[in-house]
Scaffold this active site. Structure first.
Site, mmCIF file in Angstrom:
data_model
loop_
_atom_site.group_PDB
_atom_site.id
_atom_site.type_symbol
_atom_site.label_atom_id
_atom_site.label_comp_id
_atom_site.label_asym_id
_atom_site.label_seq_id
_atom_site.Cartn_x
_atom_site.Cartn_y
_atom_site.Cartn_z
ATOM 1 N N ASP A 218 -7.809 -4.586 -0.548
ATOM 2 C CA ASP A 218 -8.590 -5.853 -2.317
ATOM 3 C C ASP A 218 -8.154 -7.339 -1.726
ATOM 4 O O ASP A 218 -8.839 -7.939 -2.204
ATOM 5 C CB ASP A 218 -7.243 -4.933 -3.228
ATOM 6 C CG ASP A 218 -8.143 -3.919 -3.393
ATOM 7 O OD1 ASP A 218 -9.545 -3.486 -3.347
ATOM 8 O OD2 ASP A 218 -8.147 -3.576 -3.633
ATOM 9 N N HIS B 43 0.979 -0.797 0.136
ATOM 10 C CA HIS B 43 0.324 -0.572 0.313
ATOM 11 C C HIS B 43 0.841 0.949 0.009
ATOM 12 O O HIS B 43 1.670 1.072 0.358
ATOM 13 C CB HIS B 43 -1.080 -0.342 1.535
ATOM 14 C CG HIS B 43 -1.742 0.783 0.807
ATOM 15 N ND1 HIS B 43 -2.086 2.463 1.425
ATOM 16 C CD2 HIS B 43 -3.084 1.237 0.383
ATOM 17 C CE1 HIS B 43 -3.050 2.870 0.967
ATOM 18 N NE2 HIS B 43 -3.795 2.013 0.707
HETATM 19 N N1 CMC Z 1 4.260 -7.372 -4.781
HETATM 20 C C1 CMC Z 1 5.370 -7.379 -5.048
HETATM 21 N N2 CMC Z 1 5.874 -6.449 -4.897
HETATM 22 C C2 CMC Z 1 6.040 -5.623 -4.222
HETATM 23 C C3 CMC Z 1 4.729 -5.193 -3.953
HETATM 24 C C4 CMC Z 1 3.663 -6.418 -4.347
HETATM 25 N N3 CMC Z 1 2.151 -6.526 -4.655
HETATM 26 N N4 CMC Z 1 4.584 -4.424 -4.091
HETATM 27 C C5 CMC Z 1 5.542 -3.229 -3.861
HETATM 28 N N5 CMC Z 1 6.508 -3.960 -3.651
HETATM 29 C C6 CMC Z 1 7.944 -3.883 -3.734
HETATM 30 C C7 CMC Z 1 8.177 -2.963 -5.302
HETATM 31 O O1 CMC Z 1 8.634 -3.708 -6.211
HETATM 32 C C8 CMC Z 1 8.917 -2.224 -4.684
HETATM 33 O O2 CMC Z 1 10.523 -2.628 -4.608
HETATM 34 P P1 CMC Z 1 12.096 -2.560 -4.222
HETATM 35 O O3 CMC Z 1 11.927 -1.209 -3.167
HETATM 36 O O4 CMC Z 1 12.652 -3.747 -4.923
HETATM 37 O O5 CMC Z 1 12.062 -1.565 -5.806
HETATM 38 C C9 CMC Z 1 8.651 -1.858 -3.203
HETATM 39 O O6 CMC Z 1 8.237 -2.652 -2.347
HETATM 40 C C10 CMC Z 1 8.132 -0.460 -2.919
HETATM 41 O O7 CMC Z 1 6.885 -0.525 -3.781
HETATM 42 P P2 CMC Z 1 6.406 1.021 -4.535
HETATM 43 O O8 CMC Z 1 5.879 0.791 -5.847
HETATM 44 O O9 CMC Z 1 7.620 1.466 -4.575
HETATM 45 O O10 CMC Z 1 5.310 0.866 -3.449
HETATM 46 P P3 CMC Z 1 4.084 2.385 -3.195
HETATM 47 O O11 CMC Z 1 4.321 2.589 -2.114
HETATM 48 O O12 CMC Z 1 4.148 3.415 -4.368
HETATM 49 O O13 CMC Z 1 2.889 1.675 -4.296
HETATM 50 C C11 CMC Z 1 1.082 -0.313 -4.404
HETATM 51 C C12 CMC Z 1 1.820 0.642 -3.747
HETATM 52 C C13 CMC Z 1 -0.586 -0.157 -3.899
HETATM 53 C C14 CMC Z 1 1.150 0.519 -5.731
HETATM 54 C C15 CMC Z 1 1.961 -1.553 -4.870
HETATM 55 O O14 CMC Z 1 2.172 -1.938 -3.077
HETATM 56 C C16 CMC Z 1 0.954 -2.558 -5.588
HETATM 57 O O15 CMC Z 1 1.418 -2.800 -6.791
HETATM 58 N N6 CMC Z 1 -0.052 -3.674 -4.679
HETATM 59 C C17 CMC Z 1 -0.077 -4.394 -5.444
HETATM 60 C C18 CMC Z 1 -1.543 -3.732 -6.526
HETATM 61 C C19 CMC Z 1 -2.632 -3.239 -5.304
HETATM 62 O O16 CMC Z 1 -2.533 -4.265 -4.289
HETATM 63 N N7 CMC Z 1 -3.475 -2.377 -5.097
HETATM 64 C C20 CMC Z 1 -4.566 -1.914 -4.156
HETATM 65 C C21 CMC Z 1 -4.319 -1.101 -3.575
HETATM 66 S S1 CMC Z 1 -5.265 -0.620 -1.503
HETATM 67 C C22 CMC Z 1 -6.554 -0.403 -2.012
HETATM 68 C C23 CMC Z 1 -6.568 1.493 -3.020
HETATM 69 O O17 CMC Z 1 -6.035 2.031 -1.944
HETATM 70 O O18 CMC Z 1 -6.643 1.198 -4.160
#
Ligand code: CMC
Length: 391
Positions: A368, A311
């Site tokens: 989710d 998240h």
């Molecule tokens: N699976 C594998 N790796 C992950 C995931 C995941 N679901 N989420 C984050 N990471 C890794 C990412 O690759 C990065 O690794 P590194 O530091 O080695 O590059 C690190 O964790 C930080 O990730 P980020 O993308 O910079 O984190 P963020 O805070 O920008 O992204 C997110 C948050 C929700 C977009 C992401 O966690 C994600 O894509 N999750 C899966 C999609 C999901 O479930 N979305 C629903 C969010 S909750 C409902 C809503 O509010 O809409």
């Protein structure tokens, strides 16, 4: 004199006021920074920027706390109805009996959607994604409500009341139509009966079969009520920010909300609930090897991510996910459903939470991860899940 921070730059010192929120969280108010210093800030993805001060929702991502107007999400999800929570979020206080009754009646009065909108629904191909249908229909409401107000925040509370009840009355009708279209049911209308609660009415509009009474199932009413409460507000997330940005130029109410629905559709935001269930199904069909998918999620060469994990703000267990996980268990048990995808979900969670990749990055199940299991038990197809989030 309030608190301030100092910025030392190029031999000069600039004062930056510190704003303190309702829960003693502090923020730097940089709104005069350019004027005073010629500097602007760069914050890619708005990870560290608030666009307004708001007293609506408080969340602490490090500690996994979510509160609406000071009430904990756990308390509201276990004791309140969605309509009470909507009232609380909008007006700041929980309603008394009379206020709630008036709010509900006013919503029912405003739930009429012009019959011509059904022609638009009919024109969509059967395979159309219901999020596209919903965002188009919401935008189309502008044409049928020419007096539709602009989202001008200088309007008084009284002037904003009508648009609020309009949105709360009409959007569920569109959602029910999108669902009925998908299922090939005729587009029936809201029963408009004051005997049904807001949530019961939604279920009836969605599931009622032609020439048959719809019998309310208290288990479904209860769980949908919970889900709507848990999804009701989440600060300045992607879709809410979109509505605010589009509305800030005083675009119409329905145009602004339609833009927010499109933003919610993305799989990294609300669209994750559909993606999660499809991921569980894919794992099941691939023999149920959850470790294989955990490894794929960790592999930087592989674009696969564990959907429903991680998240932008929560760096701890999402408190909503905890409640939804329990609700998923309880609905499957009460309805006597043995769904193998719940086992896959639990196994993935168990493995991820002890894996250093997820632990180090503070990746936990989000809202989710388990919600699709509930929608599936309710008989809602996976491409409708994000529509339910939009609701
Ligand atoms: N699976 C594998 N790796 C992950 C995931 C995941 N679901 N989420 C984050 N990471 C890794 C990412 O690759 C990065 O690794 P590194 O530091 O080695 O590059 C690190 O964790 C930080 O990730 P980020 O993308 O910079 O984190 P963020 O805070 O920008 O992204 C997110 C948050 C929700 C977009 C992401 O966690 C994600 O894509 N999750 C899966 C999609 C999901 O479930 N979305 C629903 C969010 S909750 C409902 C809503 O509010 O809409």
């Amino acid at each position: 004199m309030g608190k301030k921070a100092e910025l030392h730059y190029d031999g000069e010192v600039f004062d930056i006021p510190v704003v303190t929120g309702a829960e003693n969280e502090n923020a730097l108010d940089i709104s005069k920074l350019r004027e005073e210093s010629g500097l602007i800030t760069l914050d890619r993805g708005f990870k560290n920027t608030g666009s307004t001060a708001s007293a609506i929702t408080f969340l602490n991502g490090e500690q996994g706390i979510l509160r609406y107007r000071g009430y904990s999400i756990e308390e509201l999800a276990s004791k309140a109805t969605f309509l009470e929570v909507a009232y609380l979020l909008i007006f700041g206080e929980l309603p008394n009996k009379e206020e709630l009754e008036k709010f509900h009646n006013d919503i029912i009065e405003q739930s009429f959607v012009n019959d011509d909108v059904k022609k638009i629904v009919d024109a969509f191909p059967g395979a159309a994604h219901p999020m596209g249908v919903l965002s188009s229909l919401t935008s189309a409401l502008t044409a049928f409500n020419p007096d539709d107000v602009s989202l001008d925040y200088t309007r008084s509370k009284e002037e904003m009341y009508n648009p609020i009840v309009k949105v709360m009355g009409k959007i569920p009708v569109l959602i029910a139509w999108a669902f009925r279209k998908k299922n090939g049911f005729p587009l029936e209308y809201s029963s408009k009966t004051k005997n049904l609660s807001y949530v019961e009415n939604i279920l009836q509009m969605m599931f009622k079969r032609p020439n048959k009474d719809y019998i309310q199932n208290p288990v479904l009413v209860n769980v949908l009520n919970k889900l709507l409460i848990l999804h009701a507000d989440h600060e300045q997330n992607c879709s809410t920010s979109t509505v605010r940005i589009v509305g800030s130029a005083h675009a119409g109410l329905f145009a602004s909300i339609s833009a927010g629905i499109s933003a919610l559709w993305g799989p990294l935001h609300g669209g994750a609930n559909q993606a999660v269930l499809e991921m569980f199904n894919a794992i099941k069909e691939d023999g149920g090897d959850t470790q294989k998918y955990i490894n794929k999620a960790k592999d930087k060469e592989d674009p696969f991510r564990l959907m429903g994990f991680g998240h932008r703000v929560y760096k701890n267990y999402d408190p909503r996910a905890k409640i939804i996980k329990e609700a998923a268990h309880s609905i499957l048990e009460t309805l006597g459903i043995d769904d193998p995808v719940l086992d896959i979900a639990k196994e993935l969670e168990k493995q991820a939470l002890k894996d250093s990749y997820f632990v180090e990055r503070k990746l936990y199940p989000n809202v989710d991860f388990y919600s699709g299991v509930i929608y599936r038990a309710m008989g809602i197809p996976s491409d409708m899940y994000t529509v339910m989030f939009a609701l």
